[in-house]
Design an enzyme around this catalytic site. Structure first.
Site, PDB file in Angstrom:
ATOM      1  N   LYS A 156      66.006  38.101  53.846  1.00 50.30           N
ATOM      2  CA  LYS A 156      65.527  37.283  54.948  1.00 50.30           C
ATOM      3  C   LYS A 156      65.408  38.125  56.212  1.00 50.30           C
ATOM      4  O   LYS A 156      66.181  39.075  56.415  1.00 50.30           O
ATOM      5  CB  LYS A 156      66.512  36.138  55.231  1.00 50.30           C
ATOM      6  CG  LYS A 156      66.631  35.090  54.149  1.00 50.30           C
ATOM      7  CD  LYS A 156      67.691  34.056  54.533  1.00 50.30           C
ATOM      8  CE  LYS A 156      67.867  32.995  53.469  1.00 50.30           C
ATOM      9  NZ  LYS A 156      66.729  32.066  53.400  1.00 50.30           N
TER      10      LYS A 156
ATOM     11  N   ARG B  69      68.360  26.932  43.606  1.00 50.20           N
ATOM     12  CA  ARG B  69      67.945  26.208  42.402  1.00 50.20           C
ATOM     13  C   ARG B  69      68.446  26.908  41.140  1.00 50.20           C
ATOM     14  O   ARG B  69      68.628  26.279  40.100  1.00 50.20           O
ATOM     15  CB  ARG B  69      66.426  26.061  42.401  1.00 50.20           C
ATOM     16  CG  ARG B  69      65.650  27.338  42.301  1.00 50.20           C
ATOM     17  CD  ARG B  69      64.197  27.199  42.753  1.00 50.20           C
ATOM     18  NE  ARG B  69      64.088  27.052  44.194  1.00 50.20           N
ATOM     19  CZ  ARG B  69      62.935  26.896  44.847  1.00 50.20           C
ATOM     20  NH1 ARG B  69      61.799  26.858  44.157  1.00 50.20           N
ATOM     21  NH2 ARG B  69      62.913  26.774  46.151  1.00 50.20           N
TER      22      ARG B  69
END
Length: 458
Positions: A238, A312
């Site tokens: 990020k 996920r």
């Protein structure tokens, strides 16, 4: 002193707080003594939301407080007055334009929260005296909200996977529940490969924590929470501004832990299982790489398109394990996608479920509790956005369209056709201060889901 205390007649003098708005101001003014009416005129108080008028008695003490409110938002009406008003004991006046005194009291208590673990505590809050029955009803919800906020606000150095496990063990001891953990390479030998893959690069071992409670004969309820204690994004790292607040990426786990505590505290007649996959998505020589293919617990293969779509991945093994028990209901909480924030903003969690009746029930509970959420569709044609040419599917794809939907569709792949399932994509954070919602970690959907579960299983 606690923000909420029990009213005991004759024990202490409480200062009445009256809610007013522009339309109701003439009635409130008519009840005041002439000197107080003159004081209202002199101060320019008009009953606008957030305005406050403190009325003194003849000795200079506070006799009454008028608070301007938006009567359509009772939760926020007194949401910052535990901090704004001088220390003392107050009560909600019988007169007032907002009738739901429970929501007024709840907003007062939620707004009193401050996270003072790393700094000197400020002055004590003012207290609101309420009936004993109201206190017994509200205090568990206030405590659960505080737990979510404290867990999310705590920096990662003091809130790693092992600390989430400690919180669950403490809860288990309080409610006489059982806890089991799979740590480090035990995840591989016990067939939780995606949890291990995401967390293996950290100096803190990844783990799956399982709490069980309740009679075996009761309906099975499984609550799952995403516990990414810090998310660098992995090798798909990020940017600094995107990484700044990633201590909150375990917000789903915080919600799951708090909701499990409410269920056990209320002694709902369920066989409860709490599952928290807890990892740190770090960067090292053994970090999960883009392009890897992982065979999940369910036997489905997943191509890692993006290491920053890690939530996920840890959830899919936990959901597959949950489904093996064939519970009546699986509920998962996760700070899963920025796309949900783009679609709905920071204050409105995105609800996904494979049952319309479940959606109607929990959204009804959200409206009653003033704990909003909004349903988004499991639009299955969008599964093609997660197509992979070498695996059953990928964890992400090249398109930025419908990111919250495709993430939910990924999770749904691990839910059997006949299994009741609900997924809440929550921000778990307040970017700034609002009445009842101080800046920092936040519980979103917690009250709504607790009411929904209480109605479903009581």
């Amino acid at each position: 002193m606690s923000p909420l205390i029990e009213r005991k007649s004759g024990k202490r003098r409480s200062i009445p707080i009256e809610t007013v708005d522009v339309a109701g101001l003439p009635d409130a003014e008519a009840r005041l003594a002439p000197a107080h009416r003159q004081w209202m005129t002199s101060t320019g108080f008009r009953g606008l939301p957030g305005a406050c008028l403190v009325l003194p008695d003849t000795r200079g003490a506070i006799a009454r407080v008028l608070v301007g409110v938006d009567r359509t938002d009772p939760l926020s009406a007194l949401g910052d007055f535990a901090r704004r008003l001088p220390e003392g004991v107050y009560e909600i006046a019988d007169e007032g334009v907002i009738e739901d005194r429970d929501l007024l009291a709840l907003g007062w208590a939620l707004g009193a929260y401050r996270f003072d673990r790393y700094r000197k505590a400020g002055r004590a809050t003012a207290s609101l005296a309420v009936e004993g029955s109201v206190l017994r009803s509200l205090q568990p919800v206030v405590d659960a909200t505080t737990q979510v906020r404290d867990l999310v606000n705590t920096p990662t150095e003091d809130m790693g996977p092992e600390h989430l496990a400690e919180a669950i063990h403490a809860q288990a001891a309080e409610h006489k529940a059982k806890v089991r953990e799979w740590v480090g390479d035990e995840l591989l030998s016990s067939n939780f490969p995606t949890i291990h893959a995401v967390g293996r690069a950290s100096h803190r071992a990844p783990r799956l924590i399982e709490l069980t409670w309740g009679k075996q004969s009761n309906p099975k309820l499984t609550i799952v929470g995403k516990g990414v204690c810090f998310d660098t994004g992995g090798l798909d790292i990020k940017p600094s501004d995107g990484m700044r607040w990633m201590k909150k990426d375990m917000g789903g786990a915080a919600h799951a832990i708090a909701l499990a505590g409410l269920v056990m505290g209320a002694k709902l007649p369920v066989r409860l299982t709490l599952l928290v996959p807890a990892v740190e998505n770090a960067i090292a020589g053994n970090a999960m790489r883009p392009g890897e293919v992982i065979r999940t617990r369910a036997g489905l293969t997943v191509e890692v398109d993006n290491t920053d779509a890690e939530g996920r991945l840890i959830l899919c093994d936990a959901l597959a394990y949950a489904a093996e028990q064939a519970p009546d209901l699986i509920v998962d909480f996760a700070t899963l996608t920025g796309a949900a924030r783009v679609a709905l903003g920071p204050e409105l969690p995105a609800l996904f479920t494979n049952r319309d009746q479940l959606a109607d029930h929990v959204i009804g509970a959200a409206e009653v509790t003033h704990d909003p959420m909004w349903r988004l569709p499991l639009w299955r044609p969008y599964r093609r956005m997660l197509d992979s040419y070498i695996a059953d599917f990928a964890n992400a794809g090249p398109s930025r369209h419908a990111g919250a939907v495709t993430a939910a569709l990924y999770l749904e792949r691990f839910i059997p056709e006949g299994q009741n399932w609900m997924h809440l994509d929550t921000y778990s954070w307040n970017d700034g201060d609002r009445p009842g919602h101080p800046r920092g970690g936040e519980a979103q959907g917690l009250r709504a889901f607790f009411r929904f579960l209480s109605e479903r299983y009581s």
